[in-house]
Scaffold this motif. Structure first.
Motif, PDB file in Angstrom:
ATOM      1  N   ARG A 156       1.015  -1.197   0.050  1.00  0.00           N
ATOM      2  CA  ARG A 156      -0.044  -0.029   0.027  1.00  0.00           C
ATOM      3  C   ARG A 156       0.849   1.198   0.119  1.00  0.00           C
ATOM      4  NH1 ARG A 156      -1.308   0.347   6.489  1.00  0.00           N
ATOM      5  NH2 ARG A 156       0.661  -0.686   6.821  1.00  0.00           N
ATOM      6  N   GLU A 157       0.201   2.287  -0.482  1.00  0.00           N
ATOM      7  CA  GLU A 157       0.949   3.479  -0.459  1.00  0.00           C
ATOM      8  C   GLU A 157       1.148   4.012   0.854  1.00  0.00           C
ATOM      9  OE1 GLU A 157       0.555   7.837  -2.220  1.00  0.00           O
ATOM     10  OE2 GLU A 157       0.119   6.180  -3.650  1.00  0.00           O
ATOM     11  N   ALA A 158       2.609   4.639   1.317  1.00  0.00           N
ATOM     12  CA  ALA A 158       2.896   4.940   2.572  1.00  0.00           C
ATOM     13  C   ALA A 158       3.187   6.361   2.659  1.00  0.00           C
ATOM     14  CB  ALA A 158       3.878   3.990   3.206  1.00  0.00           C
ATOM     15  N   GLY A 159       3.590   6.958   1.357  1.00  0.00           N
ATOM     16  CA  GLY A 159       3.940   8.302   1.263  1.00  0.00           C
ATOM     17  C   GLY A 159       4.350   8.763   0.015  1.00  0.00           C
ATOM     18  N   ARG A 160       4.357  10.188  -0.412  1.00  0.00           N
ATOM     19  CA  ARG A 160       4.914  10.211  -1.811  1.00  0.00           C
ATOM     20  C   ARG A 160       5.941  11.630  -1.483  1.00  0.00           C
ATOM     21  NH1 ARG A 160       1.898   9.945  -6.678  1.00  0.00           N
ATOM     22  NH2 ARG A 160       0.306   8.075  -6.329  1.00  0.00           N
ATOM     23  N   LEU A 161       6.981  11.716  -2.313  1.00  0.00           N
ATOM     24  CA  LEU A 161       7.832  12.754  -2.381  1.00  0.00           C
ATOM     25  C   LEU A 161       7.534  13.311  -3.554  1.00  0.00           C
ATOM     26  CD1 LEU A 161      11.196  11.204  -1.402  1.00  0.00           C
ATOM     27  CD2 LEU A 161       9.758  12.556   0.025  1.00  0.00           C
ATOM     28  N   ARG A 162       6.586  14.466  -3.441  1.00  0.00           N
ATOM     29  CA  ARG A 162       6.097  15.039  -4.704  1.00  0.00           C
ATOM     30  C   ARG A 162       7.060  15.896  -5.790  1.00  0.00           C
ATOM     31  NH1 ARG A 162       1.227  18.727  -2.065  1.00  0.00           N
ATOM     32  NH2 ARG A 162       3.354  19.927  -1.695  1.00  0.00           N
ATOM     33  N   GLY A 163       7.249  15.400  -6.987  1.00  0.00           N
ATOM     34  CA  GLY A 163       7.864  16.069  -8.055  1.00  0.00           C
ATOM     35  C   GLY A 163       9.656  15.576  -7.701  1.00  0.00           C
ATOM     36  N   ALA A 164       9.790  14.557  -7.097  1.00  0.00           N
ATOM     37  CA  ALA A 164      10.943  14.227  -6.629  1.00  0.00           C
ATOM     38  C   ALA A 164      12.000  13.712  -7.708  1.00  0.00           C
ATOM     39  CB  ALA A 164      11.038  13.278  -5.418  1.00  0.00           C
ATOM     40  N   ARG A 174       7.938  10.387  -6.296  1.00  0.00           N
ATOM     41  CA  ARG A 174       8.690   9.122  -6.063  1.00  0.00           C
ATOM     42  C   ARG A 174       7.702   8.528  -5.057  1.00  0.00           C
ATOM     43  NH1 ARG A 174      14.205   8.080  -3.310  1.00  0.00           N
ATOM     44  NH2 ARG A 174      14.481   5.974  -4.034  1.00  0.00           N
ATOM     45  N   ILE A 175       7.293   7.470  -4.877  1.00  0.00           N
ATOM     46  CA  ILE A 175       6.079   6.828  -4.104  1.00  0.00           C
ATOM     47  C   ILE A 175       6.658   5.680  -3.189  1.00  0.00           C
ATOM     48  CG2 ILE A 175       3.991   5.732  -4.120  1.00  0.00           C
ATOM     49  CD1 ILE A 175       3.561   6.857  -7.164  1.00  0.00           C
ATOM     50  N   LEU A 176       6.504   5.946  -1.772  1.00  0.00           N
ATOM     51  CA  LEU A 176       7.040   5.015  -0.759  1.00  0.00           C
ATOM     52  C   LEU A 176       5.927   4.054  -0.593  1.00  0.00           C
ATOM     53  CD1 LEU A 176       8.847   3.866   1.304  1.00  0.00           C
ATOM     54  CD2 LEU A 176       7.926   5.364   2.864  1.00  0.00           C
ATOM     55  N   MET A 177       6.142   2.662  -0.877  1.00  0.00           N
ATOM     56  CA  MET A 177       5.029   1.718  -0.551  1.00  0.00           C
ATOM     57  C   MET A 177       5.169   0.749   0.483  1.00  0.00           C
ATOM     58  SD  MET A 177       3.786   1.010  -4.454  1.00  0.00           S
ATOM     59  CE  MET A 177       1.982   0.513  -3.997  1.00  0.00           C
ATOM     60  N   GLU A 178       4.619   0.158   1.068  1.00  0.00           N
ATOM     61  CA  GLU A 178       5.148  -0.798   2.362  1.00  0.00           C
ATOM     62  C   GLU A 178       4.039  -2.100   2.443  1.00  0.00           C
ATOM     63  OE1 GLU A 178       5.078   0.425   6.288  1.00  0.00           O
ATOM     64  OE2 GLU A 178       3.079   1.288   6.127  1.00  0.00           O
ATOM     65  N   ILE A 179       4.395  -2.905   2.959  1.00  0.00           N
ATOM     66  CA  ILE A 179       3.736  -4.231   3.332  1.00  0.00           C
ATOM     67  C   ILE A 179       4.070  -4.610   4.852  1.00  0.00           C
ATOM     68  CG2 ILE A 179       5.077  -5.834   2.210  1.00  0.00           C
ATOM     69  CD1 ILE A 179       2.327  -7.415   1.562  1.00  0.00           C
ATOM     70  N   THR A 180       3.113  -4.871   5.676  1.00  0.00           N
ATOM     71  CA  THR A 180       3.747  -5.523   6.947  1.00  0.00           C
ATOM     72  C   THR A 180       3.179  -6.806   7.041  1.00  0.00           C
ATOM     73  OG1 THR A 180       1.770  -4.672   8.341  1.00  0.00           O
ATOM     74  CG2 THR A 180       3.608  -3.160   7.955  1.00  0.00           C
ATOM     75  N   ARG A 181       3.690  -7.452   8.206  1.00  0.00           N
ATOM     76  CA  ARG A 181       3.408  -8.932   8.621  1.00  0.00           C
ATOM     77  C   ARG A 181       1.844  -8.945   8.621  1.00  0.00           C
ATOM     78  NH1 ARG A 181       6.207 -13.213  10.568  1.00  0.00           N
ATOM     79  NH2 ARG A 181       8.016 -12.495  10.512  1.00  0.00           N
ATOM     80  N   ASP A 182       1.289  -7.967   9.332  1.00  0.00           N
ATOM     81  CA  ASP A 182      -0.012  -7.894   9.416  1.00  0.00           C
ATOM     82  C   ASP A 182      -0.916  -7.760   8.405  1.00  0.00           C
ATOM     83  OD1 ASP A 182       0.763  -8.026  12.553  1.00  0.00           O
ATOM     84  OD2 ASP A 182       0.491  -5.613  12.555  1.00  0.00           O
ATOM     85  N   ASP A 183      -0.294  -7.238   7.235  1.00  0.00           N
ATOM     86  CA  ASP A 183      -1.071  -7.050   6.050  1.00  0.00           C
ATOM     87  C   ASP A 183      -1.423  -8.553   5.346  1.00  0.00           C
ATOM     88  OD1 ASP A 183      -1.222  -4.516   6.298  1.00  0.00           O
ATOM     89  OD2 ASP A 183       0.503  -3.842   5.319  1.00  0.00           O
TER      90      ASP A 183
END
Length: 185
Positions: A156-164, A174-183
């Protein structure tokens, strides 16, 4: 079709692909892929092209026994054809985190779901065998196909650096995505 001259051990196996070791003899094929500017651009290395010697060095460094990185070959189950590589890097065993990277270099394998399955296998490896809690990755806004594949793999998307990211005169997030063990429970 290029396959290895020796059998590849199956570290993690899915329906279409399995993760295996990267061999020194894979360097010429990796160099061919990483010389392609379209391919390296999608990985966020726009304008970069890599040589055989650089790929040989990457293989040597990424396959050395170290706690902070695990690299794998992505191989088709049907014919043991190498189609890409993936890794977990910046592994922090204390906090249970890592960053994921993947590269499907064989363009004939694009859009077939192989990358999504390889990501799922790598995530399962990280959670099960490294006891990770969270795996993150970065994707550039112009690589929509990769972003959709990561979402389909459970990220899932966790954050963005706009126009990076600047590419071809245009700015992209630049899009930060993550997944956790709970997911994935």
């Amino acid at each position: 079709m290029i396959t290895s001259s020796r059998p590849r051990p199956k570290v993690m196996t899915g329906e279409k692909v399995f993760l295996s070791h990267v061999f020194a003899e894979d360097a010429p094929l990796l160099a061919q892929w990483f010389a392609d500017l379209e391919f390296t651009t999608l990985l966020g290395q726009q304008g970069r092209s890599f040589t055989l010697e650089q790929e040989q060095q990457w293989i040597t460094e990424s396959t050395a026994a170290k706690d902070s990185e695990r690299s794998f070959a992505i191989v088709l189950c049907a014919n043991e054809q190498l189609i890409g590589t993936c890794n977990l890097r910046s592994i922090d065993l204390l906090h249970g985190t890592a960053e994921l990277g993947i590269a499907i270099g064989d363009k004939t394998a694009w859009g077939q779901g192989y990358g999504r399955e390889a990501v799922r296998l790598l995530v399962a490896y990280g959670f099960r065998y490294l006891n990770l809690y969270s795996i993150r990755l970065w994707v550039h806004g112009f690589n929509e196909r990769a972003r959709r594949a990561y979402l389909a793999a459970g990220f899932r998307e966790a954050g963005r650096l706009r126009g990076a990211t600047l590419f071809d005169g245009q700015r992209y997030d630049r899009i930060l995505m993550e997944i956790t063990r709970d997911d994935v429970r």
